[in-house]
Design a protein around this motif. Structure first.
Motif, short mmCIF file in Angstrom:
data_model
loop_
_atom_site.label_atom_id
_atom_site.label_comp_id
_atom_site.label_asym_id
_atom_site.label_seq_id
_atom_site.Cartn_x
_atom_site.Cartn_y
_atom_site.Cartn_z
N SER A 162 0.64 -1.19 -0.13
CA SER A 162 0.00 0.00 -0.03
C SER A 162 0.73 1.32 0.07
O SER A 162 0.18 2.44 -0.31
N GLN A 163 2.13 1.27 0.08
CA GLN A 163 3.20 2.33 -0.01
C GLN A 163 3.06 2.70 -1.30
O GLN A 163 3.54 3.91 -1.45
N HIS A 164 2.63 1.92 -2.12
CA HIS A 164 2.82 2.36 -3.75
C HIS A 164 1.60 2.29 -4.46
O HIS A 164 1.18 1.43 -4.94
N PRO A 165 0.76 3.56 -4.32
CA PRO A 165 -0.62 3.42 -4.75
C PRO A 165 -0.84 3.69 -6.16
O PRO A 165 -1.49 3.42 -7.02
N ASP A 166 0.52 4.00 -6.91
CA ASP A 166 0.69 4.41 -8.23
C ASP A 166 1.29 3.23 -9.08
O ASP A 166 1.77 3.04 -10.20
N LEU A 167 0.84 2.04 -8.58
CA LEU A 167 1.52 0.78 -9.09
C LEU A 167 0.72 0.53 -10.59
O LEU A 167 -0.37 0.69 -10.61
N VAL A 168 1.54 -0.03 -11.58
CA VAL A 168 1.04 -0.30 -12.75
C VAL A 168 1.48 -1.64 -13.25
O VAL A 168 2.24 -2.38 -12.37
N SER A 169 0.75 -2.04 -14.13
CA SER A 169 1.01 -3.39 -14.71
C SER A 169 2.40 -3.49 -15.71
O SER A 169 2.71 -2.49 -15.97
N CYS A 170 3.00 -4.58 -15.68
CA CYS A 170 4.11 -4.95 -16.67
C CYS A 170 3.69 -4.45 -18.28
O CYS A 170 4.41 -4.35 -19.07
#
Length: 625
Positions: A162-170
């Motif tokens: 949850s520290q990286h809310p701007d997670l994207v897919s590969c």
């Protein structure tokens, strides 16, 4: 709640009779993966698992054969574990499972064993409603199950805390964005996911490239860690050249509307002050000509052949001296680049601060020495990033495999090592250090056309031999003192480390007042320290009051004399040992007396001075024309 989760998972796998027994076994094993997992990041089990990389903070997982058709009657279970105090985010890159009622034939199911929450099942006719799933748990179990089917690519998922809310897919590409500046978090494990990239770190990348894979190629992030990526979308170019970097080969691409430029700090080519090697090859060709493949030829910018180790030598190495400790973030290698097809295909890197104790580079894992991929030919350049960077003065490259012979050209990239110091306390406005002459003047050069009366000027009485031209004084020794920047001066830059105050030399041409000499320091005067045009008078020690600003001294002009006017010559007799000083007095008009002469006196006779003491050591100058 645990029993409820077990029942849901068993229902998902129970529709295939031939694989029912195996599925039940896998379900039980899936629920027990926590204690058996790798570290605390997670674990996997089953015969349907594809590319998988699980770390504590992010990771990527896929079904077998992805993006090809997944096999029949397979199953895979992943248990994801985030650090305590955080929760998991999941990015659905691709869910392409053959459709069936209630996803009975092929499905993806996610469960939270802590709260008993289930997400899914998902298949082609029941896809996730959003590309990002936010959970409230630090542990999530992912179950992929298949029976008989005809088509489908399978699944591709990524996760982060949850520290990286701007997670994207590969699979996210640059064309998915419209804004000029982009900042996203790329998960670990995108390097080996199918997807094309066009371009290289120096030119940029075609915007149709998969973003996270291009970031690994550019050396912005390490594939085994993932990380935050910042880039901008700029105007495209006509042609994107291919390059091999960080274990990836990019493609050669054509014109695109936009290109991706990754922002990477500390990426300058470092100067290598010296090269050293275990050995070098002294070649004698068929014509009897000598060629020395010495260590100095290992510089990447060197034309012609490279450094090469002596043929047959064991444990060859090349050492690079940076002169001082640097922050080294990457390395560029090249082969022999001559008619010989020599190059190194893999190598180790070690570093040292004193050239005695060497530390092998192990990358982010820290478990074993990292093996870097080298060149595939003798002409092309290959880049590899150091994540984390190396802080050292000496870098040693040890080839592990090569083609025909060990030959190498090398360059290092990085930046100056930033030093952090505590701020200095406020220093007094006036330093006690002043400029002092290195020696007394050996001789005096009289100033032509200028005489001073020390008593009227306010200076200590000096012999006439001490009235000298500034050019005859030897250069003063330099002492340091704090210098304050001029208000509004934008040329001052903030360096990453504190530097000593600049050495400032005051030259004769820099004096601002109409004074003609600097009094000796032994007489009790100090050097004026002008820090700013806005300084308050009396704030600093200064000279005695300078001569009046107007009129200034001027050298006599050589002009034709008007008829009826003439000049007379006056002499000043100085002390013994100093020659007479002669100069031309201003031309006198008829009936005019020099300044300071009373009316009762008699005029000068031509060629001599008739009044003793009436050519005083006062201010003698020409009136303004």
């Amino acid at each position: 709640m645990m029993m409820m989760v077990v029942m849901m998972m068993m229902m998902r796998v129970g529709s295939g009779a031939t694989s029912g027994a195996l599925a039940l076994v896998l379900v039980r094993r899936c629920l027990l993966l926590g204690p058996l997992g790798l570290r605390s990041a997670g674990a996997q089990d089953g015969n349907g698992c594809g590319h998988t990389l699980l770390t504590p903070h992010s990771g990527t997982l896929s079904s077998k054969n992805y993006p090809g058709t997944y096999p029949n009657h397979t199953m895979c279970c992943w248990r994801l574990q985030a650090p305590a105090g955080t929760s998991l985010l999941l990015a659905f890159g691709d869910v392409d499972l053959e459709p069936s009622e209630h996803c009975a034939h092929s499905s993806l199911l996610l469960t939270d064993t802590q709260t008993g929450t289930a997400y899914g099942p998902y298949c082609r006719n029941s896809i996730p409603s959003a590309p990002l799933l936010v959970t409230n748990s630090s542990t999530v179990t992912v179950l992929f199950n298949t029976t008989s089917h005809r088509s489908g690519r399978g699944i591709l998922l990524s996760y982060a805390t949850s520290q990286h809310p701007d997670l994207v897919s590969c699979l996210v590409r640059g064309t998915h964005y419209t804004q000029e500046h982009i900042s996203v978090y790329c998960p670990a494990g995108c390097k080996d996911i199918h997807g094309d990239i066009w371009g290289n770190p120096s030119q940029g990348y075609r915007d149709t490239s998969v973003l996270c894979k291009a970031a690994v190629h550019a050396g912005v992030i390490a594939d085994e860690l993932g990380g935050q990526v910042t880039l901008s979308r700029e105007k495209g170019i006509t042609l994107y050249e291919s390059a091999f970097a960080n274990g990836l080969r990019s493609k050669r691409g054509s014109l695109s509307e936009k290109r991706l430029i990754f922002h990477k700090a500390c990426d300058d080519v470092l100067e290598i002050v010296a090269f050293n090697a275990s050995s070098w090859w002294h070649e004698v060709d068929m014509l009897g000509q000598d060629r020395a493949w010495v260590a100095e030829r290992a510089a990447l910018g060197t034309t012609g052949h490279s450094w090469a180790a002596e043929p047959g030598a064991k444990a060859a190495w090349l050492e690079l001296d940076l002169g001082t400790r640097r922050n080294v973030t990457g390395i560029i290698t090249k082969g022999s680049s001559e008619q010989h097809n020599y190059y190194v295909t893999s190598y180790h890197v070690s570093s040292s601060r004193d050239r005695k104790n060497w530390r092998p580079y192990r990358g982010s894992s820290g478990q074993e020495d990292k093996v870097f991929e080298g060149n595939a030919d003798s002409q092309g350049e290959v880049s590899n990033a150091f994540i984390p960077p190396i802080v050292a003065r000496y870098i040693r490259v040890t080839p592990q495999s090569w083609h025909q012979s060990v030959a190498l050209k090398v360059a290092l990239v990085g930046c100056q090592l930033a030093r952090v110091h505590a701020p200095r306390p406020n220093v007094p406005s006036v330093s006690k250090e002043v400029l002092e002459p290195t020696s007394r003047p050996a001789s005096c050069t009289p100033i032509s056309g200028i005489a001073l009366d020390p008593e009227k000027a306010g200076y200590p009485k000096l012999e006439s031999s001490q009235v000298c031209s500034l050019q005859s004084l030897p250069a003063p020794s330099l002492s340091s003192f704090p210098m304050a920047p001029t208000p509004g001066d934008l040329s001052q830059t903030h360096l990453p480390e504190y530097a000593e105050p600049d050495l400032v030399q005051v030259s004769p041409s820099s004096q601002t007042g109409p004074c003609t000499f600097k009094p000796l320091l032994e007489e009790g005067y100090t050097l004026p320290l002008v820090l700013s045009h806005y300084d308050i008078p009396g704030k600093h020690h200064e000279y005695a009051e300078p001569l009046p600003p107007e009129p200034e001294y001027a050298m006599p002009f050589s002009e034709p004399e008007p008829i009826g006017m003439h000049r007379s010559t006056c002499s000043i007799a100085g002390p013994a040992g100093c020659s007479l000083v002669q100069y031309q007095t201003p031309a006198l008009r008829p009936g005019e007396l020099p300044a300071g002469v009373e009316q009762t006196g008699s005029p000068c006779s031509e060629g001599s001075c008739a009044w003793p003491g009436r050519c005083p050591l006062a201010h003698v100058y020409h009136e303004a024309l």
